[in-house]
Design an enzyme around this catalytic site. Structure first.
Site, mmCIF file in Angstrom:
data_model
loop_
_atom_site.group_PDB
_atom_site.id
_atom_site.type_symbol
_atom_site.label_atom_id
_atom_site.label_comp_id
_atom_site.label_asym_id
_atom_site.label_seq_id
_atom_site.Cartn_x
_atom_site.Cartn_y
_atom_site.Cartn_z
ATOM 1 N N ASP A 40 32.974 44.058 45.904
ATOM 2 C CA ASP A 40 33.940 43.409 45.799
ATOM 3 C C ASP A 40 33.936 42.218 44.737
ATOM 4 O O ASP A 40 33.437 41.186 45.005
ATOM 5 C CB ASP A 40 34.484 42.838 47.103
ATOM 6 C CG ASP A 40 35.967 42.766 47.281
ATOM 7 O OD1 ASP A 40 36.584 42.846 46.219
ATOM 8 O OD2 ASP A 40 36.491 42.305 48.367
ATOM 9 N N ASP A 134 39.052 46.171 41.432
ATOM 10 C CA ASP A 134 38.174 45.097 41.760
ATOM 11 C C ASP A 134 37.269 45.470 42.929
ATOM 12 O O ASP A 134 36.602 44.306 43.360
ATOM 13 C CB ASP A 134 39.090 43.903 41.825
ATOM 14 C CG ASP A 134 39.932 43.999 43.174
ATOM 15 O OD1 ASP A 134 40.310 44.985 43.530
ATOM 16 O OD2 ASP A 134 40.460 42.975 43.679
ATOM 17 N N GLU A 135 37.247 46.579 43.343
ATOM 18 C CA GLU A 135 36.419 46.852 44.559
ATOM 19 C C GLU A 135 36.087 48.405 44.602
ATOM 20 O O GLU A 135 36.640 49.293 44.233
ATOM 21 C CB GLU A 135 36.818 46.223 45.900
ATOM 22 C CG GLU A 135 38.374 47.244 46.222
ATOM 23 C CD GLU A 135 38.568 46.575 47.810
ATOM 24 O OE1 GLU A 135 37.932 46.659 48.664
ATOM 25 O OE2 GLU A 135 40.018 46.619 47.859
#
Length: 427
Positions: A40, A134-135
């Site tokens: 993350d 983003d993850e």
């Protein structure tokens, strides 16, 4: 040690690279068996925005639309300490953190950095399930002989992201996806947390019920009515009680997750895309009227539900996508008690997600609805309710489908969708 750590220790870069390449599997490493990683990025959008503004590092920075009707896309941890969070109205964010610097979003830069990070992840293992820019989840079980223990792999990934992209990430390591995601959240910022199999229960049980995958505001309220406020309390509640309160599917899932049991494998992003159905629409002109937005949400919900019924699928997770006038994009999701193919159910969940965002006349450019976690409809038993009529919405949906096949798509449609659309015409 990683290459970057060895260089910092004073080794010649060439020697450091050579030593870092001699990875060995260390017996007894706490991460042994924890082959599910959740990576993350830390305050991703804000961190990328600061790459061109290093002078702002360590200061409260908000990324989003600069006008009073704009919304927050991301914020640095310095701004978050004042209560600023994504999807908050910019006017409220400025009140909470009056000294913050506001930067406009840079979608192209975000996409480029995200693609570079994903390329890095897939260089370690092909089993990467990207959840957004983003993850991502990784299954590194096939990489440990080549690259070392899961913790060594996580450390190398964190170092390379920092070296190559100039931003940081946090990594959770566990035997399941649900626990790995919780671990990464508690490792933030710029950390790694291993939760071995024998530590899962001590790790989970003190957490609030909201930590469990799929527990939204309403489910948390339902659990609170039962006097359940921690994961441990949910775990020690009979599964039959949970199923009676939450429905068979969600009740069973909550009980299993509370004991750290999560059978879902990490699947590649391409496979995930095949297990979802969605629709989105860009308004001809930016819209700030909630009624108009919700009408479009209804239109998308009905369209997605028709696709589900056509393909013989049902799904439990409803995702709402909202893109604002400044191109800031926010997604929110809610997991239903039972899988559905009903436009009525999809719209109810999507409308609730919209209401929970608390937007006040923000200008909207695009709205989308997606249903994820699709399974074959004939594999999911239907739970009857005591107050449910013999014939209801399911039969109505199928009658509408039949009319559409005979007279064309849109032959039968909710009355509110007959109103003119912004910048265009009604149906």
């Amino acid at each position: 040690m990683s290459r970057r750590q060895l260089e910092r220790a004073g080794l010649d870069p060439a020697v450091a690279a050579s030593v870092a390449g001699l990875r060995e599997h260390t017996p007894g490493d706490a991460s042994d068996g924890c082959t599910v990683l959740h990576v993350d990025m830390d305050a991703f959008y804000a961190s990328v925005s600061l790459l061109d503004r290093p002078d702002l590092r360590g200061k409260p920075v908000i990324v989003g639309g600069g006008s009073s009707r704009g919304v927050v896309l991301s914020a640095t941890y310095e701004a978050r300490r004042s209560g600023v969070h994504s999807a908050m109205s910019m006017s409220r964010a400025r009140r909470l953190c009056p000294g913050a610097v506001v930067l406009p979003p840079d979608p192209d830069r975000y996409a480029a950095v995200s693609a570079a990070v994903v390329a890095l992840l897939t260089s370690v293992t092909p089993v990467v399930e990207q959840l957004g820019m983003d993850e991502a989840f990784l299954d590194v079980s096939g990489a440990v002989r080549r690259s070392g223990t899961p913790l060594q792999i996580a450390t190398e990934l964190r170092d390379r992201v920092a070296d190559e992209q100039g931003i940081t990430c946090s990594v959770g390591l566990a035997t399941t996806k649900a626990v790995a995601k919780l671990a990464s959240g508690r490792a933030k910022p710029d950390g790694a947390l291993v939760v071995p199999a024998d530590q899962v229960v001590p790790f989970l049980h003190p957490l609030p019920t909201s930590a469990l995958w799929g527990v939204g505001e309403r489910t948390q309220e339902a659990l609170a009515r039962l006097g359940l406020h921690t994961v441990g309390q949910v775990a020690h509640t009979p599964s039959t009680t949970l199923r009676r309160a939450l429905g068979d599917a969600l009740g069973s899932s909550m009980h299993e997750l509370a004991w750290g049991r999560d059978p879902r494998p990490v699947v590649t992003s391409a496979a995930v895309a095949e297990k979802s159905a969605g629709a989105q629409e860009t308004f001809a002109v930016d819209v700030d009227d909630p009624e108009v937005v919700l009408r479009e949400v209804l239109r998308m919900s009905e369209r997605v539900a028709r696709h589900l019924r056509r393909d013989g699928h049902v799904g439990r997770t409803v995702v709402l996508v909202v893109r604002f006038a400044d191109f800031t994009t926010v997604t929110r999701s809610r997991t239903l008690r039972e899988a559905t193919d009903s436009g009525r159910d999809v719209y109810a969940a999507a409308a609730a997600l919209w209401a929970a965002m608390g937007l006040q006349r923000a200008r909207i450019r695009l709205v989308g609805v997606r249903v994820e976690g699709l399974v074959d409809a004939d594999r999911v038993p239907r739970q009857l309710r005591l107050d449910e009529p013999e014939r209801g919405w399911r039969e109505a949906d199928r009658a509408v489908d039949a009319a559409g096949r005979r007279f064309g798509s849109g032959a039968v449609t909710p009355a509110s969708l007959l109103l003119p659309r912004p910048g265009g015409k009604g149906r």
